[in-house]
Design a protein around this motif. Structure first.
Motif, PDB file in Angstrom:
ATOM      1  N   VAL A  71      18.106  -5.423  -4.075  1.00 21.27           N
ATOM      2  CA  VAL A  71      17.368  -4.404  -4.822  1.00 21.27           C
ATOM      3  C   VAL A  71      18.178  -4.039  -6.053  1.00 21.27           C
ATOM      4  N   ASP A  72      17.541  -3.351  -6.991  1.00 18.80           N
ATOM      5  CA  ASP A  72      18.213  -2.912  -8.205  1.00 18.80           C
ATOM      6  C   ASP A  72      19.199  -1.786  -7.891  1.00 18.80           C
ATOM      7  N   SER A  73      20.236  -1.675  -8.703  1.00 13.21           N
ATOM      8  CA  SER A  73      21.250  -0.637  -8.476  1.00 13.21           C
ATOM      9  C   SER A  73      20.686   0.763  -8.669  1.00 13.21           C
ATOM     10  N   GLN A  74      19.540   0.892  -9.373  1.00 15.26           N
ATOM     11  CA  GLN A  74      18.915   2.202  -9.502  1.00 15.26           C
ATOM     12  C   GLN A  74      18.298   2.663  -8.188  1.00 15.26           C
ATOM     13  N   VAL A  75      18.018   1.722  -7.298  1.00 14.03           N
ATOM     14  CA  VAL A  75      17.488   2.071  -5.971  1.00 14.03           C
ATOM     15  C   VAL A  75      18.624   2.516  -5.066  1.00 14.03           C
ATOM     16  N   THR A  76      19.697   1.742  -5.024  1.00  8.99           N
ATOM     17  CA  THR A  76      20.903   2.098  -4.274  1.00  8.99           C
ATOM     18  C   THR A  76      22.070   1.316  -4.843  1.00  8.99           C
ATOM     19  N   LEU A  77      23.216   1.971  -4.938  1.00  7.40           N
ATOM     20  CA  LEU A  77      24.423   1.292  -5.413  1.00  7.40           C
ATOM     21  C   LEU A  77      24.919   0.285  -4.387  1.00  7.40           C
ATOM     22  N   GLU A  78      24.607   0.521  -3.129  1.00  4.74           N
ATOM     23  CA  GLU A  78      24.984  -0.408  -2.063  1.00  4.74           C
ATOM     24  C   GLU A  78      23.831  -1.394  -1.882  1.00  4.74           C
ATOM     25  N   ASN A  79      23.751  -2.368  -2.782  1.00  6.59           N
ATOM     26  CA  ASN A  79      22.566  -3.223  -2.840  1.00  6.59           C
ATOM     27  C   ASN A  79      22.860  -4.690  -2.535  1.00  6.59           C
ATOM     28  N   VAL A  80      23.893  -4.961  -1.731  1.00  2.84           N
ATOM     29  CA  VAL A  80      24.251  -6.342  -1.391  1.00  2.84           C
ATOM     30  C   VAL A  80      23.787  -6.655   0.032  1.00  2.84           C
ATOM     31  N   LEU A  81      23.182  -7.819   0.168  1.00 11.74           N
ATOM     32  CA  LEU A  81      22.607  -8.253   1.444  1.00 11.74           C
ATOM     33  C   LEU A  81      23.367  -9.469   1.972  1.00 11.74           C
ATOM     34  N   LEU A  82      23.689  -9.442   3.250  1.00  7.45           N
ATOM     35  CA  LEU A  82      24.319 -10.575   3.932  1.00  7.45           C
ATOM     36  C   LEU A  82      23.254 -11.289   4.760  1.00  7.45           C
ATOM     37  N   GLU A 137       0.829  -1.212   0.000  1.00  6.48           N
ATOM     38  CA  GLU A 137       0.000   0.000   0.000  1.00  6.48           C
ATOM     39  C   GLU A 137       0.861   1.258   0.000  1.00  6.48           C
ATOM     40  N   GLU A 138       1.910   1.261   0.812  1.00  6.27           N
ATOM     41  CA  GLU A 138       2.802   2.429   0.859  1.00  6.27           C
ATOM     42  C   GLU A 138       3.585   2.578  -0.440  1.00  6.27           C
ATOM     43  N   LEU A 139       3.983   1.452  -1.020  1.00  2.00           N
ATOM     44  CA  LEU A 139       4.712   1.513  -2.293  1.00  2.00           C
ATOM     45  C   LEU A 139       3.840   2.104  -3.398  1.00  2.00           C
ATOM     46  N   ASN A 140       2.541   1.909  -3.317  1.00  2.00           N
ATOM     47  CA  ASN A 140       1.621   2.447  -4.323  1.00  2.00           C
ATOM     48  C   ASN A 140       1.100   3.828  -3.975  1.00  2.00           C
ATOM     49  N   ASN A 141       1.510   4.362  -2.835  1.00  2.00           N
ATOM     50  CA  ASN A 141       1.031   5.671  -2.399  1.00  2.00           C
ATOM     51  C   ASN A 141       1.728   6.777  -3.198  1.00  2.00           C
ATOM     52  N   PRO A 142       0.997   7.542  -4.012  1.00  2.00           N
ATOM     53  CA  PRO A 142       1.636   8.583  -4.847  1.00  2.00           C
ATOM     54  C   PRO A 142       2.216   9.741  -4.043  1.00  2.00           C
ATOM     55  N   LYS A 143       1.850   9.842  -2.766  1.00  2.00           N
ATOM     56  CA  LYS A 143       2.360  10.943  -1.939  1.00  2.00           C
ATOM     57  C   LYS A 143       3.819  10.737  -1.549  1.00  2.00           C
ATOM     58  N   ASN A 144       4.308   9.500  -1.656  1.00  2.00           N
ATOM     59  CA  ASN A 144       5.702   9.228  -1.328  1.00  2.00           C
ATOM     60  C   ASN A 144       6.612   9.682  -2.464  1.00  2.00           C
ATOM     61  N   GLY A 145       7.627  10.451  -2.130  1.00  2.00           N
ATOM     62  CA  GLY A 145       8.578  10.912  -3.130  1.00  2.00           C
ATOM     63  C   GLY A 145       9.554   9.819  -3.530  1.00  2.00           C
ATOM     64  N   ASP A 146      10.491  10.161  -4.412  1.00  2.00           N
ATOM     65  CA  ASP A 146      11.472   9.192  -4.898  1.00  2.00           C
ATOM     66  C   ASP A 146      12.318   8.617  -3.775  1.00  2.00           C
ATOM     67  N   SER A 147      12.768   9.490  -2.864  1.00  2.00           N
ATOM     68  CA  SER A 147      13.627   9.020  -1.766  1.00  2.00           C
ATOM     69  C   SER A 147      12.876   8.045  -0.866  1.00  2.00           C
ATOM     70  N   ALA A 148      11.644   8.414  -0.483  1.00  2.00           N
ATOM     71  CA  ALA A 148      10.845   7.541   0.381  1.00  2.00           C
ATOM     72  C   ALA A 148      10.547   6.226  -0.318  1.00  2.00           C
ATOM     73  N   HIS A 149      10.297   6.291  -1.625  1.00  2.00           N
ATOM     74  CA  HIS A 149       9.977   5.093  -2.384  1.00  2.00           C
ATOM     75  C   HIS A 149      11.166   4.134  -2.415  1.00  2.00           C
ATOM     76  N   LYS A 150      12.380   4.664  -2.520  1.00  2.00           N
ATOM     77  CA  LYS A 150      13.581   3.822  -2.521  1.00  2.00           C
ATOM     78  C   LYS A 150      13.762   3.126  -1.176  1.00  2.00           C
ATOM     79  N   HIS A 151      13.519   3.857  -0.101  1.00  2.00           N
ATOM     80  CA  HIS A 151      13.619   3.251   1.230  1.00  2.00           C
ATOM     81  C   HIS A 151      12.594   2.134   1.384  1.00  2.00           C
ATOM     82  N   LEU A 152      11.375   2.372   0.910  1.00  2.00           N
ATOM     83  CA  LEU A 152      10.309   1.376   1.030  1.00  2.00           C
ATOM     84  C   LEU A 152      10.643   0.115   0.231  1.00  2.00           C
ATOM     85  N   LYS A 153      11.224   0.286  -0.956  1.00  2.00           N
ATOM     86  CA  LYS A 153      11.615  -0.874  -1.749  1.00  2.00           C
ATOM     87  C   LYS A 153      12.646  -1.725  -1.017  1.00  2.00           C
ATOM     88  N   GLN A 154      13.612  -1.056  -0.378  1.00  2.00           N
ATOM     89  CA  GLN A 154      14.638  -1.786   0.358  1.00  2.00           C
ATOM     90  C   GLN A 154      14.030  -2.513   1.559  1.00  2.00           C
TER      91      GLN A 154
END
Length: 464
Positions: free
Chosen positions: A432-443, A132-149
């Motif tokens: 996550v995709d590198s377009q979301v964050t370049l530091e996209n490796v998970l341990l 629901e939050e990912l589909n919320n248009p009120k979230n900006g690009d930065s907030a959307h990237k955090h939500l994806k992560q």
């Protein structure tokens, strides 16, 4: 009556001081020394950034915010610091090295990464609680990237059988506590008949943070607790919350920068007071049905009167900022030494690791500059450890990026080796995709079969 402003003229700013003065006064507290007969103001001995009336110094020292506060019981200085070796190592920047030295480092790097998991596989997951939050248009690009992560992190927790009740989630570098917030949101809709004491969330952050979201959960009955302490000095075995129910622990972190990852691994897996395999068997009341057989095996434990926190069920940590790692904290020292490397090479590889994310590409037309997030959840540029002009002619931009990634994989290889010695199966994935964050490796890590069998033997419930 209108407020009266201070009568002191600030020469540097070419205006009067804007502070409001007390009734009958001409100057504010900071400039009261200008008033005839006023008490002389002196810099505070605890923090010279502010001043205090000389005749009120003794009273001020008792309530000054900069006074040394009593350390909590879980504060044990440098308990997770690791070896002191290399603390006084002279740091040599890459710009000070000759081409021969740089080539020697590259040769050592290529030899050391042979056989390592250098090609990290993609595993971008999601969790429906954030949809629901990912589909919320009120979230900006930065907030959307955090939500994806955060969505992918929860997806990995669920895939590993770690996302469930009957355990304590320890979020390292919690910042505002958004990851713990979504963990709670994901679990509060399940097993809703269970009581609140079968889920605990412990947030660890060394800095004072504004706009904390864990404060919104105080009325939900779930046990949220925040510790303002550096991971370096945190003894989990002395945290009262963990000793109450002694639930199994799950370590989580979203962009745990540099040495903070190593400190968190030591905190989870090397804390002397955490439960040992030789402790007497324990049992507890059954809570919810776990998501996997592996989780079920570890959840069949119960608190004993004198035991510490429960066993470590697993961990999911997003890595970043390898150039901020330190040899004295690094958990993979033995791994490096076995490969003929030491503190000097580690320091150089940490600096070179920044080439993977420092933006030295021929063009960046595909989108705006990408940045990850630091351990506090704020936007961060992931600045390189140093300028790269001195080596720009030595390697092409794409080659530098590849070398930077190899350095990251080698440093992470030491962490995987450390987890293996502790009885854990660990893995690196791009979450996550590198377009979301370049530091996209998970341990990620869960107990291996052999280690799990030992825990089952130790924690087998008593028959009634």
């Amino acid at each position: 009556m209108a407020d009266v402003r201070c009568g002191f003229f600030v020469e540097k700013k070419k205006r009067f001081c804007k502070m409001i003065v007390a009734r009958g006064k001409v100057f504010c507290g900071e400039h009261a020394t200008m008033e005839e007969g006023g008490s002389r103001r002196i810099p505070c001995p605890l923090d010279p950034k502010h001043t205090v009336s000389e005749n009120k110094l003794e009273k001020h020292l008792k309530k000054c915010n900069s006074r040394e506060k009593e350390k909590p019981v879980y504060y044990v200085e440098n308990i997770n610091s690791g070896s002191a070796d290399g603390e006084t190592l002279h740091q040599v920047s890459l710009s000070e090295r000759s081409r021969t030295e740089l080539q020697s480092l590259l040769d050592k790097l290529k030899t050391a990464v042979t056989g390592l998991q250098c090609d990290v596989e993609d595993s971008v997951l999601s969790h429906p609680v954030l949809q629901e939050e990912l589909n919320n248009p009120k979230n900006g690009d930065s907030a959307h990237k955090h939500l994806k992560q955060q969505s992918s992190l929860l997806g990995h927790l669920e895939a590993l059988g770690l996302l469930g009740r009957g355990r304590c989630f320890v979020e390292f570098g919690a910042g505002r506590g958004k990851l713990s917030h979504w963990i709670h949101e994901a679990l509060k809709t399940r097993d809703h008949l269970q009581t609140c004491d079968d889920l605990q969330l412990l947030l660890v952050e060394r800095c004072s943070t504004r706009f904390k979201v864990d404060g919104k959960h105080q009325d939900t009955g779930v046990q949220f607790e925040r510790l303002q302490v550096d991971i370096q000095h945190l003894d989990l075995s002395k945290v009262q919350l963990l000793r109450q129910r002694r639930l199994p622990l799950v370590g989580v972190g979203k962009h745990l920068c540099g040495a903070a990852t190593d400190l968190a691994l030591r905190c989870l897996l090397e804390t002397p007071g955490l439960r040992e395999e030789g402790e007497p068997p324990r049992k507890r009341l059954k809570t919810s049905e776990p998501e996997s057989a592996d989780a079920a095996a570890l959840l069949e434990s119960s608190p004993g009167p004198d035991s510490g926190p429960g066993p470590v069920l697993g961990l999911v940590v997003a890595l970043c900022c390898h150039h901020r790692c330190e040899w004295r904290h690094y958990v993979g020292q033995q791994f490096f030494l076995q490969n003929g490397l030491g503190a000097a090479e580690f320091s150089a590889f940490c600096r070179m690791s920044s080439w993977a994310t420092c933006g030295l590409r021929p063009t960046n037309r595909d989108g705006p500059p990408q940045g990850g997030t630091n351990q506090r959840g704020d936007v961060e540029e992931h600045d390189p450890a140093e300028e790269t002009d001195a080596v720009s002619g030595f390697l092409l931009a794409d080659e530098r990026e590849q070398v930077g990634r190899l350095c990251k994989r080698l440093i992470d290889g030491g962490r995987l080796d450390f987890l293996k010695t502790k009885g854990f199966n660990s893995k690196l994935t791009r979450y996550v995709d590198s377009q979301v964050t370049l530091e996209n490796v998970l341990l990620t890590a869960v107990p291996s079969n052999r280690h799990r069998d030992r825990l089952q033997t130790t924690d087998r419930p008593q028959t009634e």
